[in-house]
Scaffold this active site. Structure first.
Site, PDB file in Angstrom:
ATOM      1  CG  HIS A  49     -35.803  20.268 -27.496  1.00 55.98           C
ATOM      2  ND1 HIS A  49     -34.491  20.066 -27.178  1.00 55.98           N
ATOM      3  CD2 HIS A  49     -36.328  20.971 -26.468  1.00 55.98           C
ATOM      4  CE1 HIS A  49     -34.222  20.630 -26.016  1.00 55.98           C
ATOM      5  NE2 HIS A  49     -35.324  21.177 -25.555  1.00 55.98           N
TER       6      HIS A  49
ATOM      7  CE1 TYR B  82     -29.046  13.676 -29.765  1.00 55.31           C
ATOM      8  CE2 TYR B  82     -28.133  11.591 -28.999  1.00 55.31           C
ATOM      9  CZ  TYR B  82     -29.204  12.452 -29.142  1.00 55.31           C
ATOM     10  OH  TYR B  82     -30.440  12.083 -28.657  1.00 55.31           O
TER      11      TYR B  82
ATOM     12  N   PRO C 107     -28.801   4.080 -25.781  1.00 55.13           N
ATOM     13  CG  PRO C 107     -27.850   5.178 -23.960  1.00 55.13           C
ATOM     14  CD  PRO C 107     -27.841   3.878 -24.683  1.00 55.13           C
TER      15      PRO C 107
ATOM     16  CE  LYS D 299     -36.344   6.814 -32.426  1.00 57.29           C
ATOM     17  NZ  LYS D 299     -36.792   8.101 -31.892  1.00 57.29           N
TER      18      LYS D 299
ATOM     19  CE1 TYR E   9     -32.571  11.988 -31.209  1.00 57.71           C
ATOM     20  CE2 TYR E   9     -34.287  13.681 -31.091  1.00 57.71           C
ATOM     21  CZ  TYR E   9     -33.190  13.014 -30.529  1.00 57.71           C
ATOM     22  OH  TYR E   9     -32.752  13.378 -29.272  1.00 57.71           O
TER      23      TYR E   9
HETATM   24  P1  RFL Z   1     -38.340  -0.553 -16.757  1.00 58.28           P
HETATM   25  O1  RFL Z   1     -38.341   0.912 -16.662  1.00 58.28           O
HETATM   26  O2  RFL Z   1     -37.054  -1.268 -16.563  1.00 58.28           O
HETATM   27  O3  RFL Z   1     -39.404  -1.083 -15.709  1.00 58.28           O
HETATM   28  C1  RFL Z   1     -39.549  -2.457 -15.384  1.00 58.28           C
HETATM   29  C2  RFL Z   1     -40.152  -2.575 -14.000  1.00 58.28           C
HETATM   30  O4  RFL Z   1     -40.306  -3.955 -13.672  1.00 58.28           O
HETATM   31  C3  RFL Z   1     -39.862  -4.165 -12.336  1.00 58.28           C
HETATM   32  N1  RFL Z   1     -39.465  -5.573 -12.184  1.00 58.28           N
HETATM   33  C4  RFL Z   1     -40.232  -6.512 -11.608  1.00 58.28           C
HETATM   34  N2  RFL Z   1     -41.455  -6.443 -11.083  1.00 58.28           N
HETATM   35  C5  RFL Z   1     -41.975  -7.584 -10.577  1.00 58.28           C
HETATM   36  N3  RFL Z   1     -41.317  -8.765 -10.582  1.00 58.28           N
HETATM   37  C6  RFL Z   1     -40.074  -8.871 -11.103  1.00 58.28           C
HETATM   38  N4  RFL Z   1     -39.434 -10.040 -11.113  1.00 58.28           N
HETATM   39  C7  RFL Z   1     -39.492  -7.714 -11.665  1.00 58.28           C
HETATM   40  N5  RFL Z   1     -38.321  -7.462 -12.267  1.00 58.28           N
HETATM   41  C8  RFL Z   1     -38.307  -6.153 -12.578  1.00 58.28           C
HETATM   42  C9  RFL Z   1     -38.735  -3.180 -12.139  1.00 58.28           C
HETATM   43  O5  RFL Z   1     -38.505  -2.882 -10.774  1.00 58.28           O
HETATM   44  C10 RFL Z   1     -39.248  -1.973 -12.920  1.00 58.28           C
HETATM   45  O6  RFL Z   1     -40.006  -1.093 -12.109  1.00 58.28           O
HETATM   46  O7  RFL Z   1     -38.924  -1.063 -18.162  1.00 58.28           O
HETATM   47  P2  RFL Z   1     -40.085  -0.420 -19.080  1.00 58.28           P
HETATM   48  O8  RFL Z   1     -41.285  -0.076 -18.264  1.00 58.28           O
HETATM   49  O9  RFL Z   1     -40.229  -1.325 -20.234  1.00 58.28           O
HETATM   50  O10 RFL Z   1     -39.485   0.972 -19.565  1.00 58.28           O
HETATM   51  C11 RFL Z   1     -38.365   1.040 -20.419  1.00 58.28           C
HETATM   52  C12 RFL Z   1     -37.563   2.321 -20.171  1.00 58.28           C
HETATM   53  O11 RFL Z   1     -37.304   2.443 -18.798  1.00 58.28           O
HETATM   54  C13 RFL Z   1     -36.233   2.333 -20.956  1.00 58.28           C
HETATM   55  O12 RFL Z   1     -36.411   1.826 -22.247  1.00 58.28           O
HETATM   56  C14 RFL Z   1     -35.636   3.769 -21.092  1.00 58.28           C
HETATM   57  O13 RFL Z   1     -35.285   4.275 -19.836  1.00 58.28           O
HETATM   58  C15 RFL Z   1     -34.388   3.764 -21.997  1.00 58.28           C
HETATM   59  N6  RFL Z   1     -33.725   5.080 -22.087  1.00 58.28           N
HETATM   60  C16 RFL Z   1     -34.205   6.073 -22.933  1.00 58.28           C
HETATM   61  N7  RFL Z   1     -35.342   5.892 -23.636  1.00 58.28           N
HETATM   62  C17 RFL Z   1     -35.864   6.895 -24.420  1.00 58.28           C
HETATM   63  O14 RFL Z   1     -36.902   6.671 -25.057  1.00 58.28           O
HETATM   64  N8  RFL Z   1     -35.258   8.139 -24.527  1.00 58.28           N
HETATM   65  C18 RFL Z   1     -34.106   8.407 -23.837  1.00 58.28           C
HETATM   66  O15 RFL Z   1     -33.660   9.531 -23.918  1.00 58.28           O
HETATM   67  C19 RFL Z   1     -33.520   7.355 -23.034  1.00 58.28           C
HETATM   68  N9  RFL Z   1     -32.404   7.578 -22.335  1.00 58.28           N
HETATM   69  C20 RFL Z   1     -32.556   5.331 -21.353  1.00 58.28           C
HETATM   70  C21 RFL Z   1     -31.916   6.611 -21.499  1.00 58.28           C
HETATM   71  C22 RFL Z   1     -32.039   4.385 -20.458  1.00 58.28           C
HETATM   72  C23 RFL Z   1     -30.915   4.664 -19.745  1.00 58.28           C
HETATM   73  N10 RFL Z   1     -30.463   3.644 -18.841  1.00 58.28           N
HETATM   74  C24 RFL Z   1     -29.852   3.859 -17.605  1.00 58.28           C
HETATM   75  C25 RFL Z   1     -30.826   2.261 -19.079  1.00 58.28           C
HETATM   76  C26 RFL Z   1     -30.773   6.889 -20.800  1.00 58.28           C
HETATM   77  C27 RFL Z   1     -30.251   5.922 -19.941  1.00 58.28           C
HETATM   78  C28 RFL Z   1     -28.968   6.305 -19.233  1.00 58.28           C
HETATM   79  C1  PHB Z   2     -31.387  12.163 -21.722  1.00 65.40           C
HETATM   80  O1  PHB Z   2     -31.782  13.331 -21.625  1.00 65.40           O
HETATM   81  O2  PHB Z   2     -31.187  11.449 -20.734  1.00 65.40           O
HETATM   82  C2  PHB Z   2     -31.113  11.598 -23.070  1.00 65.40           C
HETATM   83  C3  PHB Z   2     -31.436  12.361 -24.191  1.00 65.40           C
HETATM   84  C4  PHB Z   2     -31.189  11.843 -25.448  1.00 65.40           C
HETATM   85  C5  PHB Z   2     -30.626  10.591 -25.579  1.00 65.40           C
HETATM   86  C6  PHB Z   2     -30.327   9.831 -24.477  1.00 65.40           C
HETATM   87  C7  PHB Z   2     -30.568  10.345 -23.204  1.00 65.40           C
HETATM   88  O3  PHB Z   2     -30.364  10.108 -26.825  1.00 65.40           O
END
Ligand code: RFL
Ligand code: PHB
Length: 391
Positions: free
Chosen positions: A73, A202, A294, A298, A386
């Site tokens: 993109h 957005y 989100p 980032k 971004y």
């Molecule tokens: P995670 O993915 O939470 O993984 C942590 C892992 O640790 C395990 N764990 C344990 N293991 C052993 N002992 C324990 N006591 C433990 N406690 C927990 C868990 O089971 C898990 O497997 O953290 P990590 O690896 O640092 O990754 C971070 C990302 O997952 C997170 O920052 C992103 O998902 C955030 N996020 C987005 N980030 C982007 O860069 N671009 C996006 O478009 C974006 N969209 C989003 C998002 C997060 C969202 N939610 C639901 C939080 C959209 C959403 C809706």
């Molecule tokens: C997504 O595709 O889940 C998504 C994309 C952009 C964002 C947050 C989430 O800023």
């Protein structure tokens, strides 16, 4: 009792990527994950990867499918006051872009690579706890199938997410926490329907934020802002799509294809940073150390940035016998983290409806969006944040 060089707590994207880079550099590591592989793979989260993130995945040898299936993109849109303004990412940043490729796919690629390389992962580890990370002989304990294990290591990487135990194990007087909790959440729906538009949108709307994203040409990801009192059970697919369409510009709303949701959940929005990101022989990386709302896409990208700094530091320690990198890890990582915190907070503030907002505050939001749309300088600032600041 077993031994490794790096004990990685958490097998999400941070832990898996760090593990893959270390293994390829000949540094032994064990991942200890509380959940099952299927559970980890079923968490639908991020979708947008910075070029730096893609570069790190390539360095880890797991970018082949991403290059094949990821969607490049070169822009996205801000919608407000019935208008739309495209942020020309490529044009404003000298040709940079982002890649739409789901976090679930990144995780799957990393899990498969780890299995292929034969590195050790303990899934469904219970009662994980740390010992002696302020000494030269840290240890990780866990129980699996009723058997207690102790792992001796040189360092512990706390990659266990926001609710993990690593950050919580640091004495409270040794860590400072900075936090903002937003008074709303994002209700997200994943559906196998053609995305409404080719690029992400957005949207600021008087009734609340909405956004259009995607996972592939046949899978859409949509979000609407909801109050924290809302329950997913009260949101039928029809109600969701009606709300989404109502908050989008009419010509976009007309292109939204409603479809049965294959995932629907509410995520609260939070900004959070823990400082420092190192305590003795424990390093924090990813969501264990910081959370962003989100809105700037980032979270995952920041996690990968931390892994970049931490891997380089550990590589330097083992292969060049220098502790300079590990000593600088927290400072270097935090400098980039805070800039992404600022951008994510700013995007969130500009695009959402806050329950306490007055008519004045809403006019200021629209003036800010109008300024971004009308100023190359302001648009460039959005674009360079971004696509991701350099490491
Ligand atoms: P995670 O993915 O939470 O993984 C942590 C892992 O640790 C395990 N764990 C344990 N293991 C052993 N002992 C324990 N006591 C433990 N406690 C927990 C868990 O089971 C898990 O497997 O953290 P990590 O690896 O640092 O990754 C971070 C990302 O997952 C997170 O920052 C992103 O998902 C955030 N996020 C987005 N980030 C982007 O860069 N671009 C996006 O478009 C974006 N969209 C989003 C998002 C997060 C969202 N939610 C639901 C939080 C959209 C959403 C809706
Ligand atoms: C997504 O595709 O889940 C998504 C994309 C952009 C964002 C947050 C989430 O800023």
């Amino acid at each position: 009792m077993t031994r490794t060089q790096i004990a990685i707590v958490g097998g999400g994207p941070s832990g898996l990527l760090l593990g893959q880079l270390l293994t390829r550099a000949g540094i032994d590591n064990v991942i200890i994950e509380r959940r099952s592989p299927d559970y980890v793979l079923q968490r639908i989260r991020a979708g947008v990867l910075e070029q730096g993130t893609v570069g790190m995945l390539e360095q880890a040898g797991v970018a082949e499918r991403l290059y094949r299936e990821g969607l490049v993109h070169s822009g996205f849109a801000l919608a407000f006051a019935g208008r739309e303004h495209r942020i020309d990412l490529a044009g404003l940043t000298g040709g940079q872009h982002v890649t739409v490729y789901g976090q679930t796919e990144v995780t799957r690629d990393l899990m498969e690579a780890r299995a292929a390389i034969g590195a050790r992962t303990i899934y469904e580890a219970e009662d994980v706890h740390l010992e002696g990370f302020d000494t030269a002989t840290p240890r990780v304990h866990w129980t699996k199938d009723g058997v207690a294990t102790v792992l001796d290591c040189d360092f512990i990487a706390g990659c266990d997410g926001f609710h993990g135990i690593c950050r919580a194990s640091i004495p409270t007087e040794a860590i400072s926490l900075f936090e903002r909790i937003y008074p709303f959440g994002w209700l997200g729906v994943l559906a196998d329907v053609k995305p409404a538009t080719d690029e992400l949108i957005y949207a600021n709307h008087a009734d609340g934020f909405a956004m259009c994203s995607m996972r592939s040409p046949t899978r859409s990801r949509y979000y609407v802002q909801v109050s924290l009192q809302e329950r997913v059970e009260d949101w039928s697919d029809d109600r969701f799509f009606d709300t989404l369409r109502h908050r989008l510009p009419a010509h976009v709303a007309d292109c939204v294809v409603a479809g049965a949701s294959i995932e629907k959940s509410i995520a609260p929005l939070r900004s959070f940073v823990a400082e420092p990101m190192r305590f003795g022989r424990l390093f924090l990386a990813g969501d264990a150390a910081h959370i962003v709302p989100p809105t700037g896409a980032k979270g995952l990208n920041l996690a990968v940035g931390d892994v970049h700094y931490l891997f380089e530091a550990l590589r330097e320690f083992y292969l060049e016998h220098s502790a300079a990198g590990i000593d600088a890890y927290s400072t270097k990582a935090l400098a980039r983290v805070w800039k992404a915190e600022r951008f994510s907070w700013w995007m969130t503030s500009m695009l959402h409806r806050f329950p306490t907002d007055s008519a004045f505050d809403q006019r200021i939001q629209l003036a800010e969006l109008d300024y971004v749309a009308g100023s190359i300088a302001a648009s460039t600032s959005v674009a360079e944040n971004y696509v991701g600041l350099p490491y």
